[in-house]
Design a protein around this motif. Structure first.
Motif, mmCIF file in Angstrom:
data_model
loop_
_atom_site.group_PDB
_atom_site.id
_atom_site.type_symbol
_atom_site.label_atom_id
_atom_site.label_comp_id
_atom_site.label_asym_id
_atom_site.label_seq_id
_atom_site.Cartn_x
_atom_site.Cartn_y
_atom_site.Cartn_z
ATOM 1 N N PRO A 34 0.840 -1.200 0.000
ATOM 2 C CA PRO A 34 0.000 0.000 0.000
ATOM 3 C C PRO A 34 0.879 1.256 0.000
ATOM 4 N N LEU A 35 0.643 2.137 -0.952
ATOM 5 C CA LEU A 35 1.439 3.354 -1.127
ATOM 6 C C LEU A 35 0.564 4.543 -0.720
ATOM 7 N N ILE A 36 0.878 5.150 0.409
ATOM 8 C CA ILE A 36 0.094 6.271 0.915
ATOM 9 C C ILE A 36 0.648 7.556 0.300
ATOM 10 N N VAL A 37 -0.186 8.247 -0.477
ATOM 11 C CA VAL A 37 0.227 9.450 -1.192
ATOM 12 C C VAL A 37 -0.258 10.668 -0.399
ATOM 13 N N PHE A 38 0.665 11.588 -0.114
ATOM 14 C CA PHE A 38 0.279 12.751 0.673
ATOM 15 C C PHE A 38 1.203 13.926 0.375
ATOM 16 N N ASP A 39 0.761 15.102 0.847
ATOM 17 C CA ASP A 39 1.552 16.326 0.704
ATOM 18 C C ASP A 39 2.178 16.652 2.060
ATOM 19 N N PRO A 40 3.496 16.487 2.206
ATOM 20 C CA PRO A 40 4.120 16.733 3.511
ATOM 21 C C PRO A 40 4.023 18.188 3.951
#
Length: 454
Positions: free
Chosen positions: A376-382
């Motif tokens: 599972p690849l969690i995509v987010f804006d740090p």
């Protein structure tokens, strides 16, 4: 006061100890990009076991920790720098000798997985373990994390191919365990102890690998599904009867990201894609391909494509390998590699979707589906604090889910620094105590890879 690395430099060849701040900055983080990474005291890039021994002895005498780094592709923070530690990179340890008579290769740890494959192939042999990053990951790192890959559903993982090791212990002694023999019951299985130990017990300076005859020609079957649940049920239908040479999974986010990157005509409307291969010879292979096709069709595949053309098959394999870098173009990633027993695969994939919805984050799932190992690849804006917090919460919930389903928090990436908080929940207090006792026995001062796993 920290130790002076100039005295270490005196015991090693000129230029082997590096203290230049700009160079050190490039070794602070590994592929996990941990923002809390420290700054090394110095970088050491040895070429021989003796040079590793000199470095370890200096560190032991001065109480300086050692972080061992291969190619820096760790996805769990296993080679993240620590303030005041020596960063020991094995990147220049690149010797290899292939012995066709015993079907083995004796390899230094800095050689890339792909280079080992190429050297074996030059002698008509094959090294099977094949992480998606095989072109850029090192054999030392593969051994340290017991790496797997796309073909491990049939051919096993790194530990199945490690026959022997040379390891430098925390006191500077170099020991050899195992060898070229295929069977060996003399004493405790210490070779297996060091494989997957993530640099906590010693520094691997040489690996003896088992090689196989070359893999036969493979036929490829691709199934396009309307949903990830249908695809996960198809995985169970295949693995209940046969062991394919490969069985890989991509969800809609990964499909579209790969299509953006590679422009190979993937169906952008698909909910999931399965890529399977059979390398069984002759009629047996044809029967496996037919069985896989029927399993895909009976579990909801709207389109099934089969080919014996190696170029076409490699194109779909390359698409799966490209999934992580493709999804990474959508934002920063928190990368998981949780695994479950195969019957729980649909529950895990469905559960990850619920976690994504509950935390309002994008999670793309790719998987070595044939053995239940998902990514599972969690995509987010740090830069968005709220989104980053939700991503971290989802990261933990996915590991909790894997444990609840009787699985593991890491199938092949290692625990590293990112996942160690969940390890006790998986293995229990008795195993954690036993692990700590082994670490204490081999590294009583705790200088090897501090902060990893324990």
């Amino acid at each position: 006061m920290s130790a002076d690395p100039s005295s270490l430099a005196d015991s090693l060849p000129d230029g082997m100890v590096v203290t230049d701040a700009d160079i050190l900055a490039g070794y602070r983080q590994d592929r996990a990009a941990d923002p809390t990474a420290g700054t090394p005291l110095a970088l050491v890039r040895p070429t021989t076991t003796e040079q590793v021994q000199n470095t370890v002895r200096w560190c032991a005498a001065n109480g300086v920790p050692i972080i061992t780094r291969g190619a820096g592709t760790s996805l769990s923070g296993g080679s993240t720098a620590v303030d005041g530690a020596i960063m020991l990179s094995t990147e220049k340890m690149r010797d290899i000798a292939v012995d066709p008579a015993t079907r083995t290769a004796v390899v230094q740890p800095g050689l890339f997985n792909a280079e080992v494959k190429a050297a074996a192939s030059a002698h008509g042999l094959w090294y099977p373990p094949d992480p998606s990053s095989f072109e850029i990951c090192s054999i030392g790192g593969n051994v340290a994390t017991n790496a797997g890959g796309l073909c491990c559903v049939k051919y096993g993982v790194t530990t199945d191919y490690v026959l022997g090791l040379e390891v430098v212990l925390a006191d500077g002694r170099a020991v050899r365990v195992g060898g070229k023999q295929l069977k060996d019951s003399a004493g405790l299985p210490l070779t297996k102890l060091f494989v997957g130990s993530e640099g906590l017990l010693g520094i691997i300076t040489e690996v003896t690998l088992r090689l196989l005859p070359p893999q036969g020609p493979a036929s490829t079957v691709v199934g396009v599904f309307g949903s990830v649940h249908e695809a996960s049920r198809a995985v169970l239908a295949v693995t209940a009867e046969i062991r394919p040479a490969m069985l890989e999974f991509m969800d809609s986010v990964a499909i579209n990201a790969v299509e953006d990157l590679m422009r190979m005509g993937l169906d952008r409307e698909a909910g999931a894609l399965l890529v399977a291969q059979s390398d069984a010879p002759g009629a047996a292979g044809a029967a496996e391909v037919e069985f896989i096709q029927k399993a895909f069709e009976s579990n909801g595949a709207g389109e099934v494509f089969a080919t014996d053309d190696p170029t076409e098959g490699e194109a779909f394999t390359a698409a799966r390998r490209a999934a992580i870098p493709a999804v990474e173009k959508l934002g920063s990633l928190l990368l998981e590699d949780v695994g479950v027993p195969l019957p729980s695969l649909p529950a895990l994939i469905d559960g990850v979707a619920e976690i994504a919805a509950g935390n309002r984050v994008m999670i793309s799932v790719i998987a070595h589906a044939g053995d239940g190992n998902t990514h599972p690849l969690i995509v987010f804006d740090p830069a968005d604090p709220d989104e980053a917090e939700h991503a971290q919460v989802a990261f933990g919930q996915i590991m909790d889910l894997a444990i609840e389903l009787g699985g593991t928090i890491t199938g092949e990436h290692g625990v590293g620094r990112l996942k160690k908080g969940w390890l006790p929940d998986q293995v229990g207090s008795d195993v954690m105590e036993l692990t700590a006792r082994i670490k204490q026995a081999l590294d009583p001062d705790g200088l090897l890879n501090p902060g990893v796993l324990l």
